[in-house]
Design a protein around this motif. Structure first.
Motif, PDB file in Angstrom:
ATOM      1  N   UNK A 100      -0.350  -4.093  -1.074  1.00  0.00           N
ATOM      2  CA  UNK A 100       0.551  -4.773  -2.000  1.00  0.00           C
ATOM      3  C   UNK A 100       0.674  -3.986  -3.298  1.00  0.00           C
ATOM      4  N   UNK A 101       1.896  -3.547  -3.595  1.00  0.00           N
ATOM      5  CA  UNK A 101       2.182  -2.878  -4.857  1.00  0.00           C
ATOM      6  C   UNK A 101       3.064  -3.712  -5.763  1.00  0.00           C
ATOM      7  N   UNK A 102       3.370  -4.926  -5.334  1.00  0.00           N
ATOM      8  CA  UNK A 102       4.175  -5.857  -6.137  1.00  0.00           C
ATOM      9  C   UNK A 102       3.442  -6.211  -7.422  1.00  0.00           C
ATOM     10  N   UNK A 103       4.177  -6.395  -8.511  1.00  0.00           N
ATOM     11  CA  UNK A 103       3.583  -6.802  -9.786  1.00  0.00           C
ATOM     12  C   UNK A 103       4.208  -8.115 -10.258  1.00  0.00           C
ATOM     13  N   UNK A 104       3.638  -8.685 -11.304  1.00  0.00           N
ATOM     14  CA  UNK A 104       4.176  -9.907 -11.887  1.00  0.00           C
ATOM     15  C   UNK A 104       3.598 -11.185 -11.321  1.00  0.00           C
TER      16      UNK A 104
ATOM     17  N   UNK B 231     -11.189  -8.762   3.287  1.00  0.00           N
ATOM     18  CA  UNK B 231     -11.570  -8.381   1.932  1.00  0.00           C
ATOM     19  C   UNK B 231     -10.388  -7.958   1.091  1.00  0.00           C
ATOM     20  N   UNK B 232     -10.562  -8.086  -0.233  1.00  0.00           N
ATOM     21  CA  UNK B 232      -9.535  -7.699  -1.195  1.00  0.00           C
ATOM     22  C   UNK B 232     -10.020  -6.458  -1.934  1.00  0.00           C
ATOM     23  N   UNK B 233      -9.239  -5.395  -1.879  1.00  0.00           N
ATOM     24  CA  UNK B 233      -9.622  -4.107  -2.450  1.00  0.00           C
ATOM     25  C   UNK B 233      -8.550  -3.630  -3.429  1.00  0.00           C
ATOM     26  N   UNK B 234      -8.910  -2.621  -4.224  1.00  0.00           N
ATOM     27  CA  UNK B 234      -7.922  -1.982  -5.093  1.00  0.00           C
ATOM     28  C   UNK B 234      -8.045  -0.473  -4.971  1.00  0.00           C
ATOM     29  N   UNK B 235      -7.261   0.268  -5.766  1.00  0.00           N
ATOM     30  CA  UNK B 235      -7.236   1.719  -5.621  1.00  0.00           C
ATOM     31  C   UNK B 235      -8.539   2.372  -6.068  1.00  0.00           C
ATOM     32  N   UNK B 236      -9.317   1.709  -6.911  1.00  0.00           N
ATOM     33  CA  UNK B 236     -10.640   2.251  -7.245  1.00  0.00           C
ATOM     34  C   UNK B 236     -11.511   2.318  -5.995  1.00  0.00           C
ATOM     35  N   UNK B 237     -11.385   1.313  -5.127  1.00  0.00           N
ATOM     36  CA  UNK B 237     -12.108   1.323  -3.861  1.00  0.00           C
ATOM     37  C   UNK B 237     -11.601   2.459  -2.974  1.00  0.00           C
TER      38      UNK B 237
ATOM     39  N   UNK C 226       0.110   7.319  -2.340  1.00  0.00           N
ATOM     40  CA  UNK C 226      -1.039   6.470  -2.631  1.00  0.00           C
ATOM     41  C   UNK C 226      -1.124   5.290  -1.672  1.00  0.00           C
ATOM     42  N   UNK C 227       0.040   4.740  -1.309  1.00  0.00           N
ATOM     43  CA  UNK C 227       0.080   3.621  -0.364  1.00  0.00           C
ATOM     44  C   UNK C 227      -0.458   4.033   0.993  1.00  0.00           C
ATOM     45  N   UNK C 228      -0.133   5.239   1.432  1.00  0.00           N
ATOM     46  CA  UNK C 228      -0.634   5.700   2.726  1.00  0.00           C
ATOM     47  C   UNK C 228      -2.139   5.944   2.681  1.00  0.00           C
ATOM     48  N   UNK C 229      -2.646   6.384   1.545  1.00  0.00           N
ATOM     49  CA  UNK C 229      -4.103   6.490   1.406  1.00  0.00           C
ATOM     50  C   UNK C 229      -4.746   5.116   1.540  1.00  0.00           C
ATOM     51  N   UNK C 230      -4.085   4.103   0.985  1.00  0.00           N
ATOM     52  CA  UNK C 230      -4.602   2.737   1.106  1.00  0.00           C
ATOM     53  C   UNK C 230      -4.555   2.263   2.549  1.00  0.00           C
ATOM     54  N   UNK C 231      -3.478   2.589   3.262  1.00  0.00           N
ATOM     55  CA  UNK C 231      -3.358   2.225   4.679  1.00  0.00           C
ATOM     56  C   UNK C 231      -4.529   2.814   5.463  1.00  0.00           C
TER      57      UNK C 231
ATOM     58  N   UNK D 292      -4.608  -4.340  -2.975  1.00  0.00           N
ATOM     59  CA  UNK D 292      -3.592  -4.680  -3.969  1.00  0.00           C
ATOM     60  C   UNK D 292      -3.854  -3.910  -5.252  1.00  0.00           C
ATOM     61  N   UNK D 293      -2.825  -3.254  -5.763  1.00  0.00           N
ATOM     62  CA  UNK D 293      -2.942  -2.518  -7.018  1.00  0.00           C
ATOM     63  C   UNK D 293      -1.577  -2.498  -7.698  1.00  0.00           C
ATOM     64  N   UNK D 294      -1.542  -2.601  -9.023  1.00  0.00           N
ATOM     65  CA  UNK D 294      -0.260  -2.566  -9.732  1.00  0.00           C
ATOM     66  C   UNK D 294       0.374  -1.189  -9.733  1.00  0.00           C
ATOM     67  N   UNK D 295      -0.397  -0.174  -9.383  1.00  0.00           N
ATOM     68  CA  UNK D 295       0.144   1.177  -9.310  1.00  0.00           C
ATOM     69  C   UNK D 295      -0.659   1.945  -8.258  1.00  0.00           C
ATOM     70  N   UNK D 296       0.037   2.505  -7.281  1.00  0.00           N
ATOM     71  CA  UNK D 296      -0.618   3.215  -6.186  1.00  0.00           C
ATOM     72  C   UNK D 296      -0.826   4.696  -6.474  1.00  0.00           C
ATOM     73  N   UNK D 297      -0.299   5.181  -7.574  1.00  0.00           N
ATOM     74  CA  UNK D 297      -0.429   6.594  -7.906  1.00  0.00           C
ATOM     75  C   UNK D 297      -1.892   6.980  -8.087  1.00  0.00           C
ATOM     76  N   UNK D 298      -2.290   8.073  -7.443  1.00  0.00           N
ATOM     77  CA  UNK D 298      -3.657   8.569  -7.607  1.00  0.00           C
ATOM     78  C   UNK D 298      -3.895   8.933  -9.069  1.00  0.00           C
ATOM     79  N   UNK D 299      -2.913   9.596  -9.689  1.00  0.00           N
ATOM     80  CA  UNK D 299      -3.051  10.002 -11.085  1.00  0.00           C
ATOM     81  C   UNK D 299      -3.222   8.831 -12.028  1.00  0.00           C
ATOM     82  N   UNK D 300      -2.473   7.763 -11.798  1.00  0.00           N
ATOM     83  CA  UNK D 300      -2.590   6.573 -12.645  1.00  0.00           C
ATOM     84  C   UNK D 300      -3.982   5.973 -12.525  1.00  0.00           C
ATOM     85  N   UNK D 301      -4.511   5.935 -11.320  1.00  0.00           N
ATOM     86  CA  UNK D 301      -5.825   5.325 -11.135  1.00  0.00           C
ATOM     87  C   UNK D 301      -6.936   6.182 -11.719  1.00  0.00           C
TER      88      UNK D 301
END
Length: 277
Positions: A107-111, A266-272, A252-257, A131-140
């Motif tokens: 999930x990359x949806x925000x709000x 479980x609920x994870x984010x890009x730090x995970x 970044x989304x494909x890395x999450x996949x 779920x993360x508000x931004x999937x970019x590796x650089x942003x994380x």
């Protein structure tokens, strides 16, 4: 070059894309098509979308054999994971069917409201969700740098977050900006709800040094710019990330996949995903 391992290192992941007719949907479909370990298995959009019924990869001049549909069960029936960058209400409707069918979600949806986030957490008891508000590796990685900076600059520095996005973005501040605020507040032992300032107008009085300020700019086709300013006496530090393409979000989304391939709940984010915990 795509950030994907060869097909021999990971099992094929069957992916459905929500909002398949939109700009982000197109970027995700293209990334899935280029990844050796991923296959497009479903494409969803709202009823009435002009893309309904067309091949999901037609915009690339390629036939995928996957039509864009509005029926959720039809679109998800062959998928292992859904990637969703739509709107909160749509994402929650998609997630309910994912939970029923045992389909994972990125999930990359925000709000989302706090109540909606609680719904997502409840769904994560039955399926794996990243779920993360931004999937970019650089942003994380930037989030991690902000955590370090906030701890080192905990006194004597005023903190302001400035973000800029395209004219079509419907929420403000951006989910990424809010996540930056949460990371900074957490590093300082504060709750963002208690220290965030989202608007200034008129005679505001002196700045409260314990606050974290937000400014949002909307215009043109800006993909996403974020700057955190730590303003002290005699110096200021700026940590900035600028996105030039949505391709970073797709990769970044494909890395999450791939990360979810070995999880069942479980609920994870890009730090995970990136091992930044």
């Amino acid at each position: 070059m795509t950030d994907s391992p060869s097909s021999s290192t990971l099992p094929l992941r069957r992916i459905a894309i929500a909002g398949a007719s939109g700009r982000m949907g197109h970027m995700l479909i293209e990334a899935v098509r280029e990844a050796q370990d991923c296959r497009l298995a479903g494409a969803l959009d709202i009823a009435g979308s002009p893309g309904i019924g067309s091949d999901a990869a037609a915009f690339l001049g390629f036939t995928s054999g996957v039509p864009i549909v509005s029926d959720l069960r039809t679109g998800l029936q062959d998928a292992q994971v859904l990637i969703d960058f739509t709107r909160p209400e749509g994402t929650l409707a998609h997630l309910a069917v994912c939970r029923e069918l045992g389909v994972q979600a990125v999930i990359g949806t925000t709000g989302f409201s706090e109540a909606q986030k609680a719904e997502i957490a409840a769904a994560a008891k039955d399926i794996a969700i990243m779920m993360a508000p931004n999937m970019s590796v650089g942003v994380n990685v930037t989030f991690k740098l902000l955590e370090m900076a906030a701890k080192a600059l905990s006194t004597g520095y005023d903190i302001e977050i400035i973000e800029a996005h395209h004219r079509h973005k419907v929420d403000a501040p951006s989910g990424t900006a809010l996540k930056m605020g949460e990371v900074i507040a957490g590093a300082l032992g504060r709750d963002l709800k208690d220290c965030a300032v989202y608007a200034r107008e008129g005679i505001t009085g002196e700045r409260d040094p314990s606050t974290i300020g937000f400014s949002a700019i909307r215009g043109g086709d800006i993909v996403g710019d974020h700057t955190v300013l730590f303003a002290g006496t005699g110096e200021r530090i700026e940590i900035t990330h600028k996105s030039a393409s949505r391709a970073t979000y797709a990769q970044g989304s494909l890395r999450a996949v791939r990360f979810l391939a070995e999880r069942t709940t479980g609920l994870y984010d890009m730090f995970d995903v990136l091992g930044l915990r």
